[in-house]
Design a protein around this motif. Structure first.
Motif, mmCIF file in Angstrom:
data_model
loop_
_atom_site.group_PDB
_atom_site.id
_atom_site.type_symbol
_atom_site.label_atom_id
_atom_site.label_comp_id
_atom_site.label_asym_id
_atom_site.label_seq_id
_atom_site.Cartn_x
_atom_site.Cartn_y
_atom_site.Cartn_z
ATOM 1 N N ASP A 59 -8.279 3.893 -2.993
ATOM 2 C CA ASP A 59 -9.093 2.846 -2.363
ATOM 3 C C ASP A 59 -10.041 2.203 -3.365
ATOM 4 N N ASP A 60 -10.601 3.009 -4.292
ATOM 5 C CA ASP A 60 -11.476 2.426 -5.323
ATOM 6 C C ASP A 60 -10.683 1.558 -6.287
ATOM 7 N N ILE A 78 -8.025 -0.192 -5.550
ATOM 8 C CA ILE A 78 -7.617 -1.438 -4.877
ATOM 9 C C ILE A 78 -8.716 -2.487 -5.004
ATOM 10 N N THR A 79 -9.947 -2.034 -5.001
ATOM 11 C CA THR A 79 -11.070 -2.975 -5.173
ATOM 12 C C THR A 79 -11.547 -3.031 -6.616
ATOM 13 N N GLY A 80 -11.018 -2.148 -7.458
ATOM 14 C CA GLY A 80 -11.443 -2.097 -8.848
ATOM 15 C C GLY A 80 -10.420 -2.673 -9.802
ATOM 16 N N TYR A 135 0.829 -1.205 0.000
ATOM 17 C CA TYR A 135 0.000 0.000 0.000
ATOM 18 C C TYR A 135 0.865 1.258 0.000
ATOM 19 N N GLY A 164 -8.180 -5.140 -8.233
ATOM 20 C CA GLY A 164 -8.883 -6.069 -7.349
ATOM 21 C C GLY A 164 -8.413 -7.499 -7.454
ATOM 22 N N THR A 165 -7.795 -7.896 -8.553
ATOM 23 C CA THR A 165 -7.321 -9.282 -8.717
ATOM 24 C C THR A 165 -5.993 -9.528 -8.022
#
Length: 729
Positions: A558-559, A561-563, A497, A566-567
């Motif tokens: 943050d978006d 990391i999940t977008g 991160y 995300g893999t």
């Protein structure tokens, strides 16, 4: 014989006067020149003696009737209607004359006035000037040489100048019968000389030889400008032009069996001639400038030779310019050696050290050292010279030193970013696989960029390239990590991160500083605008200290990391880790950067004093003592300059300050152009214009020197193969 008009001597005098007045109102000072006036006849033109024509203005029926009191029968013009025996007053006569003039003149929409470009467009034009030096007419060289008249017998264009200074009149003459006859006479004259004149034939051959040599030099110049090896390609280019492009003029280069003007010695001579011409033009600009500024930098080329590059700044009609001067080989990079090289160049070109009012460098210790730097040694001979540390270098140092005080940036991010570039740059197979992954993920096929502290914009480009290709790079590293430990380490590092947050922060921050660096690298950067732009960028950087700017890259982390990421498994992404990154990386880096910008771009009192020449900084209302303290600061430093009269500067400033009050919308560049080029302003503000000239030539950036090394002196011109030759080649 036609019946003569009756009239006394006074009548004929008035007729002549009216003719001159009519010609004067039509813009024609010569009464013989009447071919350009439009004609309009009176209805009563059956009688040749009384036709109301501007061509025969000596006997118009209207004027004749106005003077003699006659009435022409059948004439419908109101001006011709008089009562027999009527006595006409002078006022009435003037009214009728004006009415007659208004009737027979026409206004055209053509642009009137002499144009200098006509000399080059129409080689046969000879401008005619009056006693005051104003161009009032034109002659045709061909018509004058062969004494050709117009169709109506007039000598306009050949003896009498044509006073209608309009392009359509020139074109009309060019296409007319008079000019055509003159051309025929000129051709006959040339043919007679060619047939029987040895001198004319010799001159014709000389002109062909000159044209052939000019064409060859243009070809050589093109090779040099395109950085094509001219020694080996010059002859083949000329042969190709002669055999395939139809340039038959080049055949005149062949003189005899062994003279073709394509040998290496001729090539070097032609190159030297062009170099001398360019150098001569540059030296004329430097000598014509009131003061000059010097910029220098030293480096080592591919042949391990120390070289010093010199650039100059000058003013030409109020516009500042920059030009390359010379690359000087030096034995070492010490301050004494560099100073000696600069002094030798000034002596060789007969430029006094007192004329050098500005000195710019990269800020190295040998350049700006307080005890023995180049600027210090030159200031001993000219104490008024201002030394400037290049603002682009200062900006780069401010960013790199701010990053060097943050452990994560210094020990982890910068080394791994460079290692990531080398990992792909050193292997074509890995680069090809990365491009395949980018194509599969439907992202742009971008290559990673190398980040170096010596390249001002490299960190911004490197971070942008990695940000745009981040999913593809992580996928590639995970694939390569199966067999490569370096790839495994880079994959672990890039999925932290703290690494991603630092990358996103730099992508938000560095573009502002890169734009500022590009602005500083312009050769016409405004000295007084530097601190204004720095203050704006400090405010932008300060906003990133503790908060996240909306719609910024960091706000989208943050978006992502999940977008789009995300893999992948992003490590150390807890709230505590995020807060620790903000405390240990974000806040210290921004604080150090702000501190460095404020320290390195603090304006000295001397440079701040030049702000009085900025019309936009004039307060409203203007105090009576405005600018006096700044003017005193300038005079304390430049009061000993040649020709500056200290007691007159204050009086001139009071006048200029009043001038600025009434010209608040005037830009600084316009003010400088007026002071340095307008004769009236130069006479009124003789001393202030010298101070303004100093402000214009102070070199605030040495980007030109860096370009000289990167484009000419180091890479493109002096390649490894050419470095095997002697330096003179």
């Amino acid at each position: 014989m036609p019946r003569k008009r009756e009239g006394n001597q006074g009548q004929q005098s008035v007729l002549k006067f009216f003719k001159k007045d009519s010609n004067r109102k039509n813009g024609n000072s010569n009464s013989k020149i009447g071919t350009d006036v439009q004609e309009e006849s009176c209805p009563n033109d059956a009688d040749d003696n009384y036709g109301c024509s501007m061509r025969d203005v000596d006997t118009p029926c209207a004027l004749s009737a106005a003077i003699s009191g006659e009435t022409r029968e059948g004439c419908s013009n109101s001006i011709c209607t008089t009562v027999p025996g009527e006595t006409i007053s002078s006022d009435e006569l003037q009214k009728r004359k004006d009415k007659f003039h208004d009737k027979f003149t026409r206004k055209s929409g053509h642009k009137v006035g002499w144009q200098e470009r006509w000399k080059s467009e129409y080689k046969w034009i000879i401008p005619v000037s009056n006693d005051k030096g104003n161009i009032v007419g034109m002659l045709c060289d061909l018509c004058k040489r062969h004494s050709v008249r117009q169709k109506n017998g007039e000598w306009t264009w050949s003896v009498v100048p044509a006073t209608y200074l309009r392009r359509d009149k020139i074109v009309g003459h060019l296409e007319g019968e008079q000019h055509f006859k003159a051309m025929i006479a000129e051709m006959d004259s040339l043919n007679s000389l060619v047939d029987g004149g040895i001198q004319q034939s010799l001159q014709f051959q000389i002109e062909l030889n000159k044209e052939a040599l000019k064409t060859a030099m243009k070809s050589l110049y093109w090779l040099i400008k395109k950085e094509v090896p001219h020694t080996s390609n010059y002859r083949s280019l000329l042969d190709f032009a002669k055999s395939h492009l139809g340039c038959d003029i080049l055949k005149h280069l062949d003189k005899g069996g062994n003279a073709h003007y394509t040998s290496e010695r001729i090539i070097q001579e032609l190159v030297q001639v062009m170099a001398d011409q360019i150098s001569h033009e540059q030296m004329n600009k430097l000598n014509g400038s009131l003061y000059i500024g010097l910029m220098c930098d030293e480096s080592t080329d591919i042949s391990v030779t120390k070289e010093l590059v010199l650039y100059g700044r000058y003013t030409d009609k109020g516009v500042v310019g920059s030009c390359f001067l010379e690359i000087i080989p030096i034995k070492d990079g010490t301050a004494v050696t560099i100073t000696s090289a600069i002094q030798h160049w000034l002596e060789k070109n007969k430029i006094g050290i007192q004329k050098v009012m500005g000195f710019g460098s990269d800020g190295a210790a040998c350049m700006v050292g307080r005890k023995g730097g180049v600027a210090t040694l030159l200031a001993k001979e000219n104490p008024m010279m201002i030394s400037i540390h290049c603002i682009a270098h200062r900006l780069s140092l401010a960013v790199s030193q701010a990053a060097g005080r943050v452990n994560l940036l210094r020990d982890s991010f910068k080394p791994n970013l460079s290692e990531l570039f080398r990992f792909y740059d050193y292997s074509g197979v890995r680069m090809a696989k990365l491009h395949d992954i980018q194509e599969i993920l439907d992202v742009a096929q971008l290559t990673l960029k190398e980040a170096k502290d010596t390249r001002w914009l490299s960190h911004d480009l490197a971070c942008k390239a990695l940000f745009n290709s981040l999913p593809a790079v992580i996928t590639s590293l995970e694939y390569e990590a199966r067999q490569n430990a370096t790839a495994a380490g880079l994959a672990t590092w890039i999925k932290k991160y703290s690494t991603l947050a630092t990358l996103y922060l730099l992508c938000d921050l560095l573009p502002h500083l890169s734009a500022l660096s590009k602005c500083f690298q312009h050769h016409q950067v405004d000295l007084q605008q530097i601190n204004i732009h720095i203050a704006v960028k400090i405010e932008v950087v300060s906003s990133m200290k503790d908060t996240v700017i909306p719609d910024s890259r960091l706000s989208q982390l943050d978006d992502d990391i999940t977008g789009r990421l995300g893999t992948f498994v992003i490590t150390h992404a807890s709230d505590d880790a995020k807060e620790r990154w903000r405390v240990e990386v974000q806040r210290p880096f921004v604080e150090n950067l702000i501190s460095n910008l404020e320290d390195r771009f603090s304006m000295t009192p001397l440079l701040s004093a030049f702000g009085i020449f900025e019309p936009a900084s004039l307060p409203d209302p203007v105090p009576d003592d405005y600018g006096i303290s700044s003017l005193r600061c300038l005079m304390d430093h430049f009061g000993r300059a040649d020709g500056v009269v200290t007691c007159d500067v204050r009086d001139e400033w009071i006048g200029l300050r009043q001038y600025l009050k009434t010209h608040k919308t005037l830009s600084r560049n316009d003010l400088m152009q007026n002071l340095l080029s307008n004769p009236t302003m130069m006479d009124l503000y003789l001393n202030l214009l010298k101070l303004a000239s100093v402000m214009m030539i102070v070199p605030v950036c040495t980007a030109d020197c860096e370009r000289a090394f990167s484009t000419t002196g180091m890479k493109h011109v002096k390649t490894w193969l050419r470095s095997q030759n002697e330096t003179v080649h």
